[in-house]
Scaffold this motif. Structure first.
Motif, PDB file in Angstrom:
ATOM      1  N   ASP A   1       8.868-135.402  14.620  1.00 34.04           N
ATOM      2  CA  ASP A   1       9.980-134.895  15.635  1.00 34.04           C
ATOM      3  C   ASP A   1      11.079-134.372  14.972  1.00 34.04           C
ATOM      4  OD1 ASP A   1       9.876-134.103  18.040  1.00 34.04           O
ATOM      5  OD2 ASP A   1      11.482-135.667  18.837  1.00 34.04           O
ATOM      6  N   GLY A   2      11.076-133.719  13.971  1.00 32.58           N
ATOM      7  CA  GLY A   2      12.394-133.276  13.124  1.00 32.58           C
ATOM      8  C   GLY A   2      12.369-133.894  11.838  1.00 32.58           C
ATOM      9  N   VAL A   3      11.407-133.685  10.748  1.00 30.75           N
ATOM     10  CA  VAL A   3      11.639-134.223   9.497  1.00 30.75           C
ATOM     11  C   VAL A   3      12.258-133.280   8.614  1.00 30.75           C
ATOM     12  CG1 VAL A   3      10.329-135.234   7.715  1.00 30.75           C
ATOM     13  CG2 VAL A   3       9.892-135.896  10.251  1.00 30.75           C
ATOM     14  N   ASP A   4      13.292-133.910   7.959  1.00 31.57           N
ATOM     15  CA  ASP A   4      13.863-133.167   6.726  1.00 31.57           C
ATOM     16  C   ASP A   4      13.318-133.858   5.382  1.00 31.57           C
ATOM     17  OD1 ASP A   4      15.192-131.048   8.024  1.00 31.57           O
ATOM     18  OD2 ASP A   4      16.641-132.584   8.808  1.00 31.57           O
ATOM     19  N   LEU A   5      13.110-133.440   4.531  1.00 33.13           N
ATOM     20  CA  LEU A   5      12.800-134.136   3.290  1.00 33.13           C
ATOM     21  C   LEU A   5      12.925-133.384   1.907  1.00 33.13           C
ATOM     22  CD1 LEU A   5      10.871-136.833   3.140  1.00 33.13           C
ATOM     23  CD2 LEU A   5       9.064-135.357   2.504  1.00 33.13           C
ATOM     24  N   ASN A   6      13.404-134.265   0.883  1.00 34.44           N
ATOM     25  CA  ASN A   6      13.364-133.449  -0.300  1.00 34.44           C
ATOM     26  C   ASN A   6      12.795-134.189  -1.328  1.00 34.44           C
ATOM     27  OD1 ASN A   6      14.230-131.385  -2.246  1.00 34.44           O
ATOM     28  ND2 ASN A   6      16.323-131.710  -1.831  1.00 34.44           N
ATOM     29  N   ILE A   7      11.857-133.832  -2.204  1.00 36.06           N
ATOM     30  CA  ILE A   7      11.256-134.520  -3.245  1.00 36.06           C
ATOM     31  C   ILE A   7      11.487-133.720  -4.638  1.00 36.06           C
ATOM     32  CG2 ILE A   7       9.189-135.722  -4.206  1.00 36.06           C
ATOM     33  CD1 ILE A   7       7.996-135.825  -1.326  1.00 36.06           C
ATOM     34  N   TYR A   8      11.970-134.654  -5.585  1.00 34.00           N
ATOM     35  CA  TYR A   8      12.337-134.046  -6.823  1.00 34.00           C
ATOM     36  C   TYR A   8      11.193-134.306  -8.022  1.00 34.00           C
ATOM     37  CZ  TYR A   8      17.076-133.747  -4.963  1.00 34.00           C
ATOM     38  OH  TYR A   8      18.092-133.096  -4.329  1.00 34.00           O
ATOM     39  N   GLU A   9      11.132-133.257  -8.688  1.00 31.89           N
ATOM     40  CA  GLU A   9      10.131-133.046  -9.833  1.00 31.89           C
ATOM     41  C   GLU A   9      10.226-134.424 -10.502  1.00 31.89           C
ATOM     42  OE1 GLU A   9      10.002-129.257 -10.598  1.00 31.89           O
ATOM     43  OE2 GLU A   9       7.835-129.596 -11.131  1.00 31.89           O
ATOM     44  N   GLY A  10       8.810-135.134 -10.712  1.00 37.85           N
ATOM     45  CA  GLY A  10       8.545-136.252 -11.419  1.00 37.85           C
ATOM     46  C   GLY A  10       8.970-137.780 -10.829  1.00 37.85           C
ATOM     47  N   ASP A  11       9.670-137.490  -9.723  1.00 40.29           N
ATOM     48  CA  ASP A  11      10.023-138.695  -8.818  1.00 40.29           C
ATOM     49  C   ASP A  11       8.481-139.037  -7.921  1.00 40.29           C
ATOM     50  OD1 ASP A  11      12.336-139.257  -9.407  1.00 40.29           O
ATOM     51  OD2 ASP A  11      13.342-138.508  -7.662  1.00 40.29           O
ATOM     52  N   THR A  12       8.805-140.564  -7.374  1.00 36.24           N
ATOM     53  CA  THR A  12       7.679-140.980  -6.569  1.00 36.24           C
ATOM     54  C   THR A  12       8.745-141.020  -5.249  1.00 36.24           C
ATOM     55  OG1 THR A  12       6.395-141.954  -8.133  1.00 36.24           O
ATOM     56  CG2 THR A  12       6.209-142.710  -6.016  1.00 36.24           C
ATOM     57  N   PHE A  13       8.304-140.350  -4.237  1.00 33.47           N
ATOM     58  CA  PHE A  13       8.955-140.834  -2.985  1.00 33.47           C
ATOM     59  C   PHE A  13       7.976-141.519  -2.180  1.00 33.47           C
ATOM     60  CE2 PHE A  13      10.179-139.984   1.429  1.00 33.47           C
ATOM     61  CZ  PHE A  13      11.455-139.604   1.482  1.00 33.47           C
ATOM     62  N   GLY A  14       8.551-142.559  -1.718  1.00 33.73           N
ATOM     63  CA  GLY A  14       7.798-143.752  -1.120  1.00 33.73           C
ATOM     64  C   GLY A  14       7.953-143.420   0.509  1.00 33.73           C
ATOM     65  N   LEU A  15       7.108-143.149   1.215  1.00 39.79           N
ATOM     66  CA  LEU A  15       7.279-143.235   2.831  1.00 39.79           C
ATOM     67  C   LEU A  15       6.705-144.258   3.445  1.00 39.79           C
ATOM     68  CD1 LEU A  15       8.243-141.039   4.692  1.00 39.79           C
ATOM     69  CD2 LEU A  15       5.889-140.250   5.021  1.00 39.79           C
ATOM     70  N   VAL A  16       7.362-144.957   4.185  1.00 40.25           N
ATOM     71  CA  VAL A  16       7.000-146.166   4.805  1.00 40.25           C
ATOM     72  C   VAL A  16       7.155-146.037   6.405  1.00 40.25           C
ATOM     73  CG1 VAL A  16       6.941-148.652   4.525  1.00 40.25           C
ATOM     74  CG2 VAL A  16       8.023-147.337   2.845  1.00 40.25           C
ATOM     75  N   GLY A  17       6.314-146.847   7.129  1.00 38.31           N
ATOM     76  CA  GLY A  17       6.367-147.146   8.559  1.00 38.31           C
ATOM     77  C   GLY A  17       5.221-147.712   9.167  1.00 38.31           C
ATOM     78  N   GLU A  18       5.508-148.179  10.340  1.00 33.22           N
ATOM     79  CA  GLU A  18       4.201-148.938  10.862  1.00 33.22           C
ATOM     80  C   GLU A  18       3.086-147.787  11.124  1.00 33.22           C
ATOM     81  OE1 GLU A  18       5.600-151.616  14.564  1.00 33.22           O
ATOM     82  OE2 GLU A  18       7.106-150.246  13.951  1.00 33.22           O
ATOM     83  N   SER A  19       1.949-148.373  11.625  1.00 39.08           N
ATOM     84  CA  SER A  19       1.016-147.471  11.834  1.00 39.08           C
ATOM     85  C   SER A  19       1.251-146.492  13.082  1.00 39.08           C
ATOM     86  CB  SER A  19      -0.347-148.187  12.239  1.00 39.08           C
ATOM     87  OG  SER A  19      -1.363-147.337  12.743  1.00 39.08           O
ATOM     88  N   GLY A  20       1.072-145.404  13.153  1.00 40.70           N
ATOM     89  CA  GLY A  20       1.325-144.462  14.187  1.00 40.70           C
ATOM     90  C   GLY A  20       2.683-143.734  14.013  1.00 40.70           C
ATOM     91  N   SER A  21       3.493-143.855  12.993  1.00 37.59           N
ATOM     92  CA  SER A  21       4.742-143.229  12.892  1.00 37.59           C
ATOM     93  C   SER A  21       4.632-141.942  12.486  1.00 37.59           C
ATOM     94  CB  SER A  21       5.666-144.323  11.971  1.00 37.59           C
ATOM     95  OG  SER A  21       5.206-144.341  10.547  1.00 37.59           O
ATOM     96  N   GLY A  22       3.701-141.421  12.172  1.00 42.45           N
ATOM     97  CA  GLY A  22       3.481-140.057  11.551  1.00 42.45           C
ATOM     98  C   GLY A  22       3.351-139.718  10.366  1.00 42.45           C
ATOM     99  N   LYS A  23       3.191-140.761   9.269  1.00 44.58           N
ATOM    100  CA  LYS A  23       3.095-140.529   8.027  1.00 44.58           C
ATOM    101  C   LYS A  23       1.776-139.726   7.537  1.00 44.58           C
ATOM    102  CE  LYS A  23       2.232-145.114   7.251  1.00 44.58           C
ATOM    103  NZ  LYS A  23       2.118-145.442   8.460  1.00 44.58           N
ATOM    104  N   SER A  24       0.761-139.857   8.114  1.00 45.90           N
ATOM    105  CA  SER A  24      -0.351-139.188   7.721  1.00 45.90           C
ATOM    106  C   SER A  24      -0.232-137.669   8.194  1.00 45.90           C
ATOM    107  CB  SER A  24      -1.949-139.855   8.249  1.00 45.90           C
ATOM    108  OG  SER A  24      -2.014-140.936   7.548  1.00 45.90           O
ATOM    109  N   THR A  25       0.354-137.510   9.519  1.00 47.65           N
ATOM    110  CA  THR A  25       0.548-136.221   9.781  1.00 47.65           C
ATOM    111  C   THR A  25       1.644-135.478   8.892  1.00 47.65           C
ATOM    112  OG1 THR A  25       0.302-137.145  12.276  1.00 47.65           O
ATOM    113  CG2 THR A  25       1.203-134.728  11.816  1.00 47.65           C
ATOM    114  N   LEU A  26       2.360-135.976   8.484  1.00 51.75           N
ATOM    115  CA  LEU A  26       3.339-135.613   7.362  1.00 51.75           C
ATOM    116  C   LEU A  26       2.701-135.104   5.951  1.00 51.75           C
ATOM    117  CD1 LEU A  26       6.831-136.635   6.706  1.00 51.75           C
ATOM    118  CD2 LEU A  26       5.394-136.333   4.843  1.00 51.75           C
ATOM    119  N   ALA A  27       1.866-136.099   5.750  1.00 54.83           N
ATOM    120  CA  ALA A  27       0.868-135.751   4.507  1.00 54.83           C
ATOM    121  C   ALA A  27      -0.008-134.456   4.782  1.00 54.83           C
ATOM    122  CB  ALA A  27       0.035-137.075   4.177  1.00 54.83           C
TER     123      ALA A  27
END
Ligand code: ADP
Ligand code: MG
Length: 322
Positions: free
Chosen positions: A32-58
């Protein structure tokens, strides 16, 4: 200056559904309105309870799910998935995914060698090239050449995850999404797979979007982390800074729950959240987190706070910081 590899702008993903005998139309607001920026060579960790939308984002990043709203850019190019183009992207693009359960992404009737070769086959590689690369990949992920002639069920969970990783990096992607890739493994095997991912990152300058519900796992992998709650990112910052000094009440609660010696030394109190995560079909009005927040104020019931920079590189959406 590091350059941006992936940018998401105001991504929404609402799934329409019909409920009950009257077929009432509702929607699940997975993102519901996600802004995200990932930089080359970095690891961006995405955390949240089950159902928070992580897999949908992936899935949106991998081009498997079309967002209802918003844009996805890969190295500056708009790659927002279009209707009917959905599954193609994953097999050929610079973006690859490693899932939690390799059985969901690999065909159990195929030999390991065939599984790893498949993306090369789709990309039109010749037979000898494929064989050579497969051997190379098996070695890279710490499996023997003979593994190519075995079936997935003849391997352990950790070995299967090595196969999934070999397949994901076969065509030299730039961005690899690991969606709970180690979550189902025993702790010692988890550590081995994390080490492997780490080595591959260094060797091939990979960028990771590393997703887990477990903060502990993400900590050691990630340069930057984002905390998700009900389809929104509520806090974002450099990993260690977020761990040492969580600002959002939800992050505070998550961090307080990690059982570490460090916490015992500092005698940090556990913050136990009341109630369950609300349904994404019935998002709370105002701040999504107010129904469970120990610091709730009147304004929190009415106005959803925006994600704002409160320190350099540190973003939080909470009225306490407005
Ligand atoms: P997470 O990976 O953080 O557990 P998901 O992205 O899998 O969360 O799911 C977020 C919410 O969206 C959940 O409530 C889930 O049931 C819902 N959801 C996911 N995919 C669909 C779909 N295709 N149709 C309807 N609801 C969905
Ligand atoms: Mg998930």
């Amino acid at each position: 200056m590091k350059s941006s590899i992936l940018t998401m702008e105001n991504i929404k993903c609402h799934f329409p559904i019909e409920r009950g005998i009257f077929k009432t139309k509702q929607s699940v607001k997975a993102l519901d309105g996600v802004d995200l920026n990932i930089y080359e060579g970095d690891t961006f960790g995405l955390v949240g309870e089950s159902g928070s939308g992580k897999s949908t984002l992936a899935r949106v990043v991998a081009g498997l799910q079309r967002p209802t709203n918003g844009r996805v850019f890969f190295r500056g190019k708009d790659i927002t998935p279009l209707r009917n183009q959905e599954s193609k992207a994953l097999k050929i693009s610079d973006i690859q995914m490693v899932f939690q359960d390799p059985y969901s992404s690999i065909d159990p009737r195929m030999l390991i060698g065939e599984i790893i070769e498949e993306p090369m086959l789709i990309a039109g590689w010749g037979k000898s090239e494929r064989k050579k690369r497969t051997e190379e990949l098996l070695e890279l992920v710490g499996l023997s050449k003979e593994a190519a002639k075995r079936y997935p069920h003849e391997m352990s969970g950790g070995q299967r995850q090595r196969v999934a990783i070999a397949r994901a990096i076969a065509l030299k992607p730039k961005l690899v999404i690991c969606d709970e890739s180690v979550s189902a493994l025993d702790v010692s095997i988890q550590a081995q797979i994390l080490n492997l991912l780490d080595d591959l990152q260094t060797e091939f300058n990979l960028t990771y979007l590393f997703i887990a519900h477990d903060l502990g796992v993400v900590r050691h992998m990630s340069d930057v982390i984002g905390i998700m709650y009900l389809g929104e990112i509520v806090e974002k910052g450099m990993t260690e800074e977020v761990y040492q000094n969580p600002l959002h009440p939800y992050t505070k609660a998550l961090v307080s729950m990690i059982p570490t010696i460090e916490h015992r030394i500092h005698n940090r109190e556990r913050i136990v959240l009341k109630g369950e995560i609300p349904s994404p079909m019935k998002l709370p009005k105002g701040c999504r987190f107010h129904t469970r927040c120990p610091y709730k104020m009147k304004i929190c019931e009415d106005i959803n706070p925006k994600l704002q920079e409160v320190e350099e590189g540190r973003l939080v959406s909470c009225h306490l910081f407005n």
